[in-house]
Design an enzyme around this catalytic site. Structure first.
Site, PDB file in Angstrom:
ATOM      1  N   HIS A  32      -1.671  -3.032   0.638  1.00 57.77           N
ATOM      2  CA  HIS A  32      -1.062  -4.357   0.744  1.00 57.77           C
ATOM      3  C   HIS A  32      -0.115  -4.487   1.933  1.00 57.77           C
ATOM      4  CE1 HIS A  32      -2.905  -4.974  -3.143  1.00 57.77           C
ATOM      5  NE2 HIS A  32      -2.615  -6.257  -3.039  1.00 57.77           N
ATOM      6  N   ALA A  35       0.089  -6.094  -7.700  1.00 55.96           N
ATOM      7  CA  ALA A  35       0.216  -5.134  -6.607  1.00 55.96           C
ATOM      8  C   ALA A  35       1.472  -5.328  -5.761  1.00 55.96           C
ATOM      9  CB  ALA A  35      -1.039  -5.158  -5.723  1.00 55.96           C
ATOM     10  N   SER A  63      -3.433 -10.962  -2.768  1.00 59.37           N
ATOM     11  CA  SER A  63      -3.074  -9.676  -3.353  1.00 59.37           C
ATOM     12  C   SER A  63      -3.803  -9.471  -4.671  1.00 59.37           C
ATOM     13  CB  SER A  63      -1.565  -9.593  -3.582  1.00 59.37           C
ATOM     14  OG  SER A  63      -1.206 -10.144  -4.839  1.00 59.37           O
ATOM     15  N   ASP A  64      -3.962  -8.205  -5.058  1.00 61.35           N
ATOM     16  CA  ASP A  64      -4.459  -7.916  -6.399  1.00 61.35           C
ATOM     17  C   ASP A  64      -3.313  -8.122  -7.386  1.00 61.35           C
ATOM     18  OD1 ASP A  64      -6.200  -7.231  -8.414  1.00 61.35           O
ATOM     19  OD2 ASP A  64      -6.962  -5.449  -7.398  1.00 61.35           O
ATOM     20  N   ALA A  65      -3.688  -8.278  -8.652  1.00 63.61           N
ATOM     21  CA  ALA A  65      -2.698  -8.664  -9.659  1.00 63.61           C
ATOM     22  C   ALA A  65      -1.624  -7.589  -9.830  1.00 63.61           C
ATOM     23  CB  ALA A  65      -3.389  -8.921 -10.993  1.00 63.61           C
TER      24      ALA A  65
END
Length: 965
Positions: A240, A265, A261-263
């Site tokens: 990230h 992260a 972004s991923d959850a």
């Protein structure tokens, strides 16, 4: 004149009176469809306040009512159908779509999914048009829990299928997009074990030749709206805050790409990874690196907004950084037609669960089936008596990224439909058991009320992890009459228990055990248990809570204390039922495999390639009772099975809503199977590298480098027809290689063949793939029909990443071209000679050596040089590390070596395998891993072209080696 009188006069002015007309507000430029998107975005950005722009940076961007700008949500799961939002067409899992090797089919699947996304949004505004699909992580390691989500271990096949799927998702309008696909998960992500804290050590060649390639072609095709970074770190740095987002991803296209972004992260950067000290620092770093939308804290944006404001106040961010991210989001929203409802060609589309979509789901399921072995057992005769057995024989399993089923077809149902119920016998193979308490009573499932239940997830949920179990049913009790339960062991001691009415035992938030679930599922599966030996009986542990089952006066529940000791009373063993069914049949079809929510899924890697023990027993029982046994593996990943005594073996991923019909049609010969393996099937766990070894070159991984004998090779798949391959011709024409050959159906049925074209460098100067896929095509041929195939391959297809010069290079020499039915089944070949660019030695006096640009290594991992950019190398903890740099040109001579290092330890330098010429160690440890110091050592004159060897001892980071005369 009163206002009311004026209103009436304006409505109907009389003759001779002044006409007073209301001024229509001018159309703001961002609504003007004659302007370019860029100018319109500029205008809208200029009208937004800083607070409004900051609000746009969360996944759930609020509406700006004063500008009539609607709320917007990034993220709609759509991996193989619209997921999490209730009923939708369910296509085969992504790995099954990869097994079709058919881009045109996959494009049509993507188109159907995008049409259903639009249709579902028309009736439910929660459905988003920014779809988070597909997953293009390469299937490097078959024990990865999310194997089902990827397409292939090969970057060329993965990018081809991904490009096709995103083309379908995007639509074909030159301006407007039907949906906006986001590729997952950037980058080098193949482990669920400690996925948010582990670092993938990716050398430059693997980075460029393997991991980046899977993303690049789809991005360059203009069919991708963005990417999602993965949870893991690469070379010591969280994805990230990866500089590769800027250095590579955004360099591949002039389009504004949206990075979501991923959850959770963004919070991981501080909470689990401890990469930054404060969330303000972490959020600022992610935004500057290129993350544009923060998926964190669910629908509550206040935490992320607070962090961004804090970063602005501390000077860690400028408003221009916020503007850049908002611009990228707005670019996607404009392309989706949000601001042009009258011009958006997709706004009125509402095809959903159409006959065409149902037929496509069946076609995709049929094309995904791979015939691994056939000694004449298939296709089945029309009048055959079939026994279909196994834990998956009457199942149509979904996975975490599936929608709810509208239609359902199991293998049993498909065989009933194709051969007639009177000719099909069924045995599931579960153990039928009673659970007897220490008091001599038995667990009992009370009768359920008559009220119908909606399947869990059918109502749709933005986050199905929040779906709670049912509490409206009575919990289990203990009594003199026990309920016979169906026990299935899915491997590693993980069990499910099912009541006679088909409901699985499950635990809801109140802790009581009920027969309440239609299937195991959920982020934390509440339907799995373990039997743990205890004295003369067993404790029953609920896996989801980690608590044992207790029998209390008010019902059966899980609790921290007073666990019940059960006696497992086996009423019937599954293999006995299988034996009975198999003995009376002409052929047995054993359907084995996995439940996608158990043992190998997101958050959980597998530990072995072996089939679960219970399913091994069922297979042995079937074969003992009837040697004419066909094994169908229905799974999200490969298995290592003993196929020697099996007359036929097939594999299919979980095939979606039409899986059973598709399988029956293939077994019956209505369709000739033509799926091909998208990844190597290894024969044994011993063939596998460590799960965290991402060096496919050094670790000799995937078909590209694996030197052992696989159970089944990459690209393998048989047919009910035979095919011959004609002579392969290859010619270098300008900047491309032109390849042609013909394929002929020599069988007596119409069938598909998948000719595959590979290359191999004959005498490379560096390790190159044993063979590497260049192109493929799936063709349908009638008996006796031939098809001429031609491919034009750019010379760049033969290049490798040369670490000595830091760029792609085509090496001069001979290259073999191989055409065939798999990576090992080569039917035709030819050799071409490419001029290329000669190998040049490393100019070490001028450029030195970056630590990560080694040719070979042992005991080394790559780490972050700084938190923002760059790589260093360090020895794996507890080991000495070794680096080899070949062909280093010292010109007229070097008399001094320098190393740029941090930490503490020693660097030993030697040449050509000779003695140590210099040892360099900091006098004291540097203040931190990013605090580098330069050490110097005198050398006897070193000249000519030599191999440089470095040995690293201790927790020292090496960034660069320099030489001077």
């Amino acid at each position: 004149m009163s206002i009311e009188a004026l209103r009436k006069r304006l409505a109907a002015p009389s003759r001779g009176e002044l006409h007073v007309t209301a001024q229509t507000p001018p159309t703001p430029p961002f609504r003007d469809t004659t302007l370019s998107f860029a100018k319109r975005i500029d205008d809208l950005l200029s009208r937004l306040t800083l607070d409004e722009k900051i609000g746009f940076l969360h996944q759930f961007a609020p509406a700006v009512e004063r500008l009539d700008v609607a709320a917007f949500r990034t993220g709609q799961e759509a991996l193989h159908g619209v997921a999490w939002m209730g009923p939708a067409t369910v296509f085969p899992q992504a790995v099954g779509l990869g097994a079709t090797w058919n881009q045109e089919l996959v494009r049509r699947v993507g188109e159907a999914v995008s049409r259903e996304t639009r249709a579902m949004r028309a009736r439910d505004e929660r459905v988003g048009l920014n779809v988070w699909a597909p997953t293009v992580n390469l299937l490097r390691h078959p024990l990865w829990g999310r194997n089902e989500e990827g397409y292939s271990e090969d970057p060329k096949l993965t990018s081809a299928i991904a490009t096709a799927y995103t083309q379908g998702l995007r639509g074909d309008h030159p301006v407007y997009w039907r949906t906006a696909p986001v590729l997952k998960h950037w980058l080098a992500h193949n482990n669920e074990t400690e996925r948010d804290t582990t670092s993938s050590s990716v050398r430059p060649r693997v980075l460029h030749e393997y991991d980046l390639r899977a993303f690049r072609e789809a991005v360059e095709a203009g069919t991708v709206a963005g990417v999602m970074p993965a949870y893991n770190l690469v070379n010591g740095r969280p994805n990230h805050v990866s500089p590769y987002l800027r250095e590579h991803l955004r360099a591949w296209t002039e389009e504004d790409l949206l990075v979501c972004s991923d959850a959770g992260a963004p919070s991981n950067l501080v909470d689990s990874e401890h990469y930054f000290d404060t969330h303000e620092e972490a959020t600022a770093a992610a935004l500057r690196a290129g993350v544009d939308s923060f998926t964190d804290h669910g629908t509550d944006s206040s935490t992320i907004i607070g962090r961004i404001k804090g970063a602005l106040e501390r000077g860690l961010l400028a408003e221009a950084d916020v503007d850049t991210a908002v611009r990228r989001q707005l670019s996607v929203r404009f392309r989706l037609g949000e601001f042009d409802p009258g011009a958006d060609p997709y706004s009125g589309e509402q095809p959903f669960d159409t006959p065409e979509h149902r037929a496509l789901a069946q076609e995709a399921a049929e094309q995904a089936i791979v015939l691994l072995k056939n000694d004449g057992a298939l296709p089945l005769a029309p009048d055959v008596r079939v026994a279909v057995v196994g834990l998956l024989a009457d199942e149509c399993k979904l996975d975490w990224y599936s929608g709810s089923l509208i239609h359902r077809s199991t293998p049993l149902e498909g065989l009933y439909e194709r051969f007639g119920a009177e000719r099909v016998e069924f045995a599931e193979g579960v153990d039928r058991v009673l659970l007897k308490t220490s008091a001599g009573t038995f667990l009992h499932v009370p009768p359920a009320p008559e009220a119908p239940e909606t399947a869990r997830g059918a109502e749709g949920a933005l986050d199905p992890a929040l779906l709670a179990g049912r509490t409206d049913l009575p919990p289990l009790a203990a009594g003199s009459d026990g309920t016979e339960l169906a026990l299935a062991d899915w491997g590693e001691g993980v069990l499910t228990l099912r009541a006679p009415d088909g409901r699985y035992l499950s635990v809801a938030e109140d802790g009581y055990v009920r027969a309440s679930a239609d299937q195991p599922g959920g982020w934390v599966v509440q339907e799995t248990f373990r039997l743990e030996p205890h004295g003369d009986g067993h404790l029953l542990r609920h896996v989801g809570t980690g608590r044992h089952v207790q029998v209390a006066a008010d019902g059966v529940k899980v609790a921290e204390e007073d666990p019940e000791v059960f006696e497992l009373v086996v009423v019937e063993r599954g293999q006995d039922a299988v034996t009975r069914a198999a003995a009376g049949a002409d052929v047995v079809v054993v359907v084995a495999g996995n439940d996608p929510h158990i043992n190998g899924r997101e958050t959980e890697d597998r530990t072995t390639l072996r089939l679960p023990a219970q399913q091994e027993r069922l297979l042995r029982a079937a074969r003992a009772a009837n040697p004419n046994t066909v094994l169908v593996l229905t799974s999200a990943y490969p298995y290592a099975v003993d196929a020697a005594d099996l007359p036929a073996l097939l594999w299919t991923a979980h095939g979606g809503q039409a899986a059973g019909t598709a399988l029956a049609r293939v077994l019956a010969g209505d369709v000739s199977p033509a799926g091909r393996l998208p990844q190597t099937w290894y024969a044994d766990d011993a063939d596998l590298p460590d799960l965290l070894d991402y060096d496919v070159i050094g670790g000799r991984q995937t078909y590209l480098y694996f030197e052992g004998t696989p159970l089944f090779p990459f690209g393998h798949g048989l047919s009910y027809a035979g095919f011959s391959y004609g002579e392969l011709t290859a010619d270098v024409v300008g900047s491309a290689v032109h390849v042609s050959f013909a394929v002929t159906n020599t069988g007596d049925v119409t069938a598909d063949e998948v000719p595959q074209l590979y290359t191999r460098a004959v005498a490379p100067s560096v390790p190159r793939p044993r063979r590497e896929l260049l192109a493929h095509r799936r063709v349908t041929l009638a008996p006796g029909e031939s098809a001429g195939l031609s491919f034009v391959l750019p010379l760049s297809a033969f290049a490798f990443w040369d670490v000595a010069v830091g760029r792609w290079r085509v090496e001069p020499g001979a290259y073999e071209l191989l055409a065939g039915a798999s990576s090992e089944d080569v039917r035709a070949r030819a050799t071409v000679t490419l001029e290329g660019e000669p190998t040049a030695p490393r100019a070490v006096l001028e450029h030195g050596l970056d630590g990560a640009d080694f040719d070979e290594q042992s005991g080394i991992e790559i780490v972050d040089r700084t938190k923002a950019a760059g790589d260093s190398v360090t020895a794996v903890a507890g080991k000495d590390g070794e680096l080899l740099f070949r062909g280093c040109d010292f010109g007229g001579g070097a008399t001094e070596a320098t190393v740029e290092v941090s930490g503490e330890g020693t660097v030993e330098l030697s040449l050509d395998g000779g003695p140590v010429l210099a040892e360099l160690s900091p006098q004291a440890p540097t203040s931190g891993p990013y605090d580098y110091t330069t050490l110097r050592a005198s050398l006897a004159v070193v000249d000519g072209v030599r191999d440089v060897r470095l040995r690293l001892r201790g927790p020292l980071r090496l960034a660069h080696v320099g030489f001077s005369g």
